[in-house]
Design an enzyme around this catalytic site. Structure first.
Site, mmCIF file in Angstrom:
data_model
loop_
_atom_site.group_PDB
_atom_site.id
_atom_site.type_symbol
_atom_site.label_atom_id
_atom_site.label_comp_id
_atom_site.label_asym_id
_atom_site.label_seq_id
_atom_site.Cartn_x
_atom_site.Cartn_y
_atom_site.Cartn_z
ATOM 1 N N THR A 135 0.827 -1.271 0.043
ATOM 2 C CA THR A 135 0.069 0.133 0.032
ATOM 3 C C THR A 135 0.793 1.201 -0.034
ATOM 4 O O THR A 135 1.878 1.291 0.321
ATOM 5 C CB THR A 135 -0.874 -0.022 1.283
ATOM 6 O OG1 THR A 135 -1.586 1.514 1.291
ATOM 7 C CG2 THR A 135 0.020 -0.178 2.408
ATOM 8 N N ASP A 136 0.316 2.358 -0.391
ATOM 9 C CA ASP A 136 1.010 3.731 -0.159
ATOM 10 C C ASP A 136 0.987 4.006 0.947
ATOM 11 O O ASP A 136 1.730 5.129 1.345
ATOM 12 C CB ASP A 136 0.263 4.793 -1.233
ATOM 13 C CG ASP A 136 -1.306 5.089 -0.810
ATOM 14 O OD1 ASP A 136 -1.859 4.276 -0.020
ATOM 15 O OD2 ASP A 136 -1.871 5.572 -1.550
ATOM 16 N N GLU A 137 0.484 3.732 1.847
ATOM 17 C CA GLU A 137 0.179 3.960 3.340
ATOM 18 C C GLU A 137 1.619 3.855 4.000
ATOM 19 O O GLU A 137 1.779 4.794 5.272
ATOM 20 C CB GLU A 137 -0.804 3.360 4.128
ATOM 21 C CG GLU A 137 -2.142 3.876 3.553
ATOM 22 C CD GLU A 137 -3.399 3.767 4.444
ATOM 23 O OE1 GLU A 137 -3.235 3.740 5.760
ATOM 24 O OE2 GLU A 137 -4.631 3.587 3.962
ATOM 25 N N TYR A 161 -2.065 -0.146 10.906
ATOM 26 C CA TYR A 161 -2.110 -0.973 9.802
ATOM 27 C C TYR A 161 -0.998 -0.711 8.683
ATOM 28 O O TYR A 161 -0.176 -1.713 8.566
ATOM 29 C CB TYR A 161 -3.348 -0.629 9.056
ATOM 30 C CG TYR A 161 -3.518 -0.977 7.490
ATOM 31 C CD1 TYR A 161 -3.435 -2.175 7.111
ATOM 32 C CD2 TYR A 161 -3.334 0.090 6.697
ATOM 33 C CE1 TYR A 161 -3.522 -2.543 5.764
ATOM 34 C CE2 TYR A 161 -3.283 -0.096 5.247
ATOM 35 C CZ TYR A 161 -3.354 -1.584 4.923
ATOM 36 O OH TYR A 161 -3.387 -1.814 3.663
ATOM 37 N N LYS A 165 2.148 -3.318 7.459
ATOM 38 C CA LYS A 165 2.405 -3.403 6.100
ATOM 39 C C LYS A 165 3.754 -3.071 5.949
ATOM 40 O O LYS A 165 4.710 -3.767 4.877
ATOM 41 C CB LYS A 165 1.274 -2.399 5.215
ATOM 42 C CG LYS A 165 -0.323 -2.880 5.052
ATOM 43 C CD LYS A 165 -0.014 -4.386 4.556
ATOM 44 C CE LYS A 165 -0.158 -4.440 3.030
ATOM 45 N NZ LYS A 165 -0.383 -5.933 2.573
HETATM 46 P P1 NAD Z 1 -9.791 -7.334 2.387
HETATM 47 O O1 NAD Z 1 -9.739 -7.172 3.761
HETATM 48 O O2 NAD Z 1 -10.974 -7.022 1.336
HETATM 49 O O3 NAD Z 1 -9.236 -8.782 2.158
HETATM 50 C C1 NAD Z 1 -8.610 -9.511 2.881
HETATM 51 C C2 NAD Z 1 -8.451 -11.110 2.639
HETATM 52 O O4 NAD Z 1 -7.544 -11.675 3.529
HETATM 53 C C3 NAD Z 1 -9.943 -11.607 3.230
HETATM 54 O O5 NAD Z 1 -10.492 -12.522 2.355
HETATM 55 C C4 NAD Z 1 -9.447 -12.188 4.513
HETATM 56 O O6 NAD Z 1 -10.354 -13.318 4.667
HETATM 57 C C5 NAD Z 1 -8.182 -12.784 4.358
HETATM 58 N N1 NAD Z 1 -7.297 -12.918 5.542
HETATM 59 C C6 NAD Z 1 -7.175 -12.065 6.331
HETATM 60 N N2 NAD Z 1 -6.433 -12.518 7.453
HETATM 61 C C7 NAD Z 1 -5.865 -13.704 6.714
HETATM 62 C C8 NAD Z 1 -4.892 -14.762 7.390
HETATM 63 N N3 NAD Z 1 -4.329 -14.717 8.549
HETATM 64 N N4 NAD Z 1 -4.635 -16.076 6.495
HETATM 65 C C9 NAD Z 1 -5.473 -16.052 5.255
HETATM 66 N N5 NAD Z 1 -6.173 -15.052 4.919
HETATM 67 C C10 NAD Z 1 -6.299 -13.954 5.529
HETATM 68 O O7 NAD Z 1 -8.352 -6.519 1.647
HETATM 69 P P2 NAD Z 1 -8.129 -5.857 0.118
HETATM 70 O O8 NAD Z 1 -8.694 -4.519 0.124
HETATM 71 O O9 NAD Z 1 -8.613 -7.002 -0.710
HETATM 72 O O10 NAD Z 1 -6.758 -5.790 0.186
HETATM 73 C C11 NAD Z 1 -5.993 -6.680 -0.280
HETATM 74 C C12 NAD Z 1 -4.441 -6.337 -0.177
HETATM 75 O O11 NAD Z 1 -4.054 -5.127 -0.764
HETATM 76 C C13 NAD Z 1 -4.037 -6.322 1.476
HETATM 77 O O12 NAD Z 1 -2.717 -6.573 1.552
HETATM 78 C C14 NAD Z 1 -4.122 -4.658 1.333
HETATM 79 O O13 NAD Z 1 -2.900 -4.070 2.331
HETATM 80 C C15 NAD Z 1 -3.654 -4.292 -0.059
HETATM 81 N N6 NAD Z 1 -3.966 -3.143 -0.521
HETATM 82 C C16 NAD Z 1 -5.286 -2.590 -0.482
HETATM 83 C C17 NAD Z 1 -5.488 -1.427 -1.046
HETATM 84 C C18 NAD Z 1 -7.143 -1.022 -0.896
HETATM 85 O O14 NAD Z 1 -7.460 0.112 -1.171
HETATM 86 N N7 NAD Z 1 -8.215 -2.000 -0.574
HETATM 87 C C19 NAD Z 1 -4.977 -0.579 -1.622
HETATM 88 C C20 NAD Z 1 -3.611 -0.812 -1.648
HETATM 89 C C21 NAD Z 1 -3.206 -2.176 -1.049
HETATM 90 O O1 DAU Z 2 -4.154 3.937 0.437
HETATM 91 C C1 DAU Z 2 -4.380 2.499 0.397
HETATM 92 C C2 DAU Z 2 -5.242 1.991 1.356
HETATM 93 O O2 DAU Z 2 -6.407 2.515 1.162
HETATM 94 C C3 DAU Z 2 -5.320 0.538 1.803
HETATM 95 O O3 DAU Z 2 -3.912 0.160 1.961
HETATM 96 C C4 DAU Z 2 -6.119 0.103 2.885
HETATM 97 O O4 DAU Z 2 -6.397 -1.379 2.965
HETATM 98 C C5 DAU Z 2 -7.506 0.757 2.628
HETATM 99 O O5 DAU Z 2 -8.630 0.442 3.424
HETATM 100 C C6 DAU Z 2 -7.459 2.272 2.313
HETATM 101 O O6 DAU Z 2 -7.109 2.954 3.470
HETATM 102 P P1 DAU Z 2 -7.769 4.374 3.900
HETATM 103 O O7 DAU Z 2 -8.112 4.628 5.276
HETATM 104 O O8 DAU Z 2 -7.521 5.515 3.147
HETATM 105 O O9 DAU Z 2 -9.612 3.939 3.249
HETATM 106 P P2 DAU Z 2 -10.885 4.329 3.889
HETATM 107 O O10 DAU Z 2 -11.936 3.726 2.789
HETATM 108 O O11 DAU Z 2 -11.031 3.401 5.491
HETATM 109 O O12 DAU Z 2 -10.962 5.612 4.074
HETATM 110 C C7 DAU Z 2 -10.831 6.590 2.866
HETATM 111 C C8 DAU Z 2 -10.989 7.963 3.596
HETATM 112 O O13 DAU Z 2 -12.216 8.318 3.972
HETATM 113 C C9 DAU Z 2 -10.193 8.044 4.543
HETATM 114 O O14 DAU Z 2 -9.471 9.623 4.440
HETATM 115 C C10 DAU Z 2 -10.904 8.280 5.710
HETATM 116 C C11 DAU Z 2 -12.012 8.741 5.459
HETATM 117 N N1 DAU Z 2 -13.581 8.080 5.757
HETATM 118 C C12 DAU Z 2 -13.580 6.928 5.770
HETATM 119 C C13 DAU Z 2 -14.704 5.991 6.337
HETATM 120 C C14 DAU Z 2 -14.874 4.679 6.519
HETATM 121 C C15 DAU Z 2 -14.552 8.854 6.358
HETATM 122 O O15 DAU Z 2 -14.528 10.225 6.121
HETATM 123 N N2 DAU Z 2 -15.646 8.267 6.841
HETATM 124 C C16 DAU Z 2 -15.688 6.965 6.681
HETATM 125 O O16 DAU Z 2 -16.913 6.327 7.351
#
Ligand code: NAD
Ligand code: DAU
Length: 354
Positions: A135-137, A161, A165
């Protein structure tokens, strides 16, 4: 049959989109290992559940003997590692699961993959890949005039988180540097699209807007995220898997920086258009709530490296991607019902009650 890929976390948001895309585009043979936490949902994969080239194994990436036996049984040519605890707010409420899965789980997966990889014949060993999805975080937060993050930006994770990561990224780096494991790491910005669990901003806002509920915007709503449609992320991952150079990291993003409030307003307008009602605009449901502790102000990604070296570019604009996403959530009530279970409702009640 195509050589097999082991996907971890394939029942989650991005993992399920990746599996569906790879089955559709190149009939990849895939084994999906997922623990099925609250965020994992096999319903997302029901369209391929009985395909010959797809298998599901339920289990934890931190379970050493399970990982060893899965690698031995399926003999993959690559591991694509999505499994993680992924929600920042949950990491603030309870970081322990994040340490277990994101750090210890990644460590276990790396250890067992290393043992398996060392036992491969020379040609297989050379072509094997371990793709770590990150992730970019990990780069921390930007000021309004700072340039976007690039691959050499120092790590400065701010939430539990992000720290977990970052730790996993460092482990992956060390396994390449020390043992020569052919790793690839991608750091991606915020994804959105079908099958995202509705605790995250975009699906939460779509469903609350539809249902006439408050739309809880944290702080002043001016935190900025860089949004990427999930299919574009999955294509970037397939490109890195095919053409990336072992040991390298690649930033992935959409060049779509937007303040949260603008995203929420656009969602309101799209829901008004696609699910019209005679009364008030959904924008009137917007409520500003207490900020997330340590809330990163701005993320932005410089993606010139992956564009220049591997020729990847996103296809979807934010406008077209959001329209598709709102349409998908409004049309897929069965999926929404299946994930908004008791545990989901408890989280929403506990998190948004103050
Ligand atoms: P998600 O939370 O939707 O899915 C995570 C999956 O991992 C789930 O199916 C869960 O059951 C499984 N899991 C959790 N713990 C586990 C374990 N111990 N063993 C096996 N499986 C397990 O997450 P996502 O949004 O699909 O993100 C996937 C990956 O991409 C993550 O590594 C996240 O850090 C990264 N990522 C997410 C975003 C985003 O915006 N969602 C952006 C950049 C990177
Ligand atoms: O940047 C990549 C990341 O993006 C991934 O690594 C994470 O897994 C993914 O969850 C996401 O993180 P964020 O914290 O940016 O996503 P989230 O959807 O939780 O929130 C997006 C923005 O919106 C953040 O600035 C917080 C805000 N927010 C979020 C929720 C859930 C609100 O204002 N209200 C809300 O109820």
């Amino acid at each position: 049959m195509h050589p097999r890929i082991l996907v971890t976390g394939g029942a989650g948001f991005i993992g399920s989109n990746f599996i569906l895309q790879r089955r559709r585009e190149d009939s990849a043979s895939i084994v999906n290992l997922d623990k099925l936490t609250y965020a994992g949902n096999l319903r997302s994969l029901e369209s391929i559940a009985h395909d010959k080239g797809y298998e599901f194994v339920q289990g934890d990436i931190a379970d050493r003997s399970l990982i060893a036996s899965v690698l031995e049984k399926y003999r993959p040519v690559a591991v694509v590692h999505f499994a993680a605890e992924s929600h920042v707010d949950r990491s603030i409420h309870g970081p322990e699961d994040f340490i277990h899965t994101n750090i210890n789980g990644t460590f276990t997966l790396l250890e067992e993959t290393r043992a398996y990889w060392m036992g491969l014949a020379e040609a297989e060993c050379k072509h094997f890949r371990f793709l770590h999805v990150s992730t970019d975080e990990v780069y921390g937060s930007l000021g309004p005039d700072d340039p976007p993050f690039n691959e050499t930006t120092p790590y400065a994770p701010n939430s539990p988180y992000a720290a977990s990561k970052a730790a996993s990224d460092h482990l992956v780096r060390a396994y390449h540097h020390t043992y020569g494991l052919p790793t690839l790491t991608t750091n991606c910005s915020n994804n959105y699209g079908p099958f995202q669990f509705p605790e995250k901003l975009i699906p939460l806002m779509i469903l609350n807007a539809r249902d006439g509920k408050p739309l809880p915007v944290y702080g002043d709503g001016n935190n900025v995220r860089d949004w990427l449609f999930v299919d574009d992320h999955c294509e970037a991952l397939a490109t890195v898997l095919r053409h990336g150079k072992p040991g390298e990291t690649y930033n992935v993003g959409g060049w779509n920086e937007k303040p949260n409030i603008e995203i929420v307003q656009t969602i309101c307008d799209l829901v008004d258009e696609m699910s019209p009602r005679v009364a008030r605009s959904r924008r009137e449901q917007i409520t500003f709530v207490k900020d997330r502790p340590g809330h990163d102000r701005r993320y932005a990604m410089n993606t010139e490296k992956i564009e220049r070296e591997l020729g990847w570019k996103p296809k979807q604009t934010l406008e077209s991607g959001l329209r598709r996403t709102v349409g998908w959530y409004l049309e897929n009530e069965g999926w929404v019902q299946s994930v908004t279970s008791g545990s989901y409702r408890q989280w929403i009640a506990a998190h948004y009650s103050t």
